[in-house]
Design an enzyme around this catalytic site. Sequence first.
Site, short mmCIF file in Angstrom:
data_model
loop_
_atom_site.label_atom_id
_atom_site.label_comp_id
_atom_site.label_asym_id
_atom_site.label_seq_id
_atom_site.Cartn_x
_atom_site.Cartn_y
_atom_site.Cartn_z
CB CYS A 59 126.10 60.50 7.67
SG CYS A 59 127.46 59.30 7.75
CB ALA A 70 126.29 52.95 9.96
N GLY A 123 121.10 57.73 20.71
CA GLY A 123 122.03 57.05 19.83
C GLY A 123 123.09 56.29 20.61
NE ARG A 124 127.94 59.66 20.45
CZ ARG A 124 128.76 60.64 20.84
NH1 ARG A 124 130.06 60.41 20.95
NH2 ARG A 124 128.28 61.83 21.14
#
Length: 326
Positions: free
Chosen positions: A106, A25, A230-231
């Site tokens: 999530c 997001a 991801g991160r």
Amino acid sequence: MQKLVKNVQIGGLTLSNNIFLAPMAGITDIPFRLLVKGMGAGLLYSEMISVEGLIRSGKKTLEYIMVEPEERPVALQLFGNKPESIERAVHMVNDRADVIDLNCGCSVNKVLKASSGAFLLKDLLHLEKIMRVMKKAATVPVTIKIRSGWDKDKMNAVEVAKAAENCGFSALAIHPRFKTQLFSGSADWSVIEKVKKSVKIPVIGSGDVKNGKDAERMLKETGCDAIMIGRACMGNPWVFGEILNYLEGKEAHKPSFAERAILIRRHAVLMIKYKGERRGLREFRKQLHYYLKGSVGLKNVREKINTMETLTQFLVIMQEMEGVNN
């Protein structure tokens, strides 16, 4: 010797490699996806898309389902709790997505309060109902992204994986932390291995992969078919090329600040193109902090970044940073 970079088959879709961009997001919008595509990622995921917002034709939600031809293949990730709403949402994205993904991972309060995301892991019967409806409505492959379970007393990743396969899902991504962990502690890769051994559909591993060495270890230790980044790519889209080169035994190129600055500028221009100058650069503030993290002189421009709204302001920041980092 085991080939680590390989094609992955998700339903009728053949992907060029097995290093994917994770859904995030506020991060994985079109501008960022286009940059990551250029770094070689085999599959790109959208930001989370609320099915309730989508069927109400919310302006911002409709933006989330936009896909450019040059970034495909793209997976659009939906979150919701009502089977009838998910069915309608799937019909709305069938002709836009290459893959439709169901978010069951999530853990932010807003999503959990809507009985969505990781909340769905608490009720497998209801989740199966959603998956059957989703599979029936979809004209493209459907996948699911999960966690290990709600908490250590409710670790049901294997059961969810088997249910997804039985419902006709084409692949599954697993982030092996419990909902209660959020992103704390270490990801338990043994859960990925257990899930992989329990199903025949492709399994995508996620969690704590920061570089090529981590990617190699996850692929070898868990037997997963693909990896989701991801991160580690926030402010560092180059990580996809680094990982692919490492896995193929090639020398990884570490970009200089000047090379990074070129891409940062391109990212800002794309944000303006798709969102307008003021909104695009306001949203880009977070990304710019990620890009410049650890750079000389960041503390001197931090406040300028936090108030940046125009292209001129952005260019002044970059000129100042290049002056002390090149």
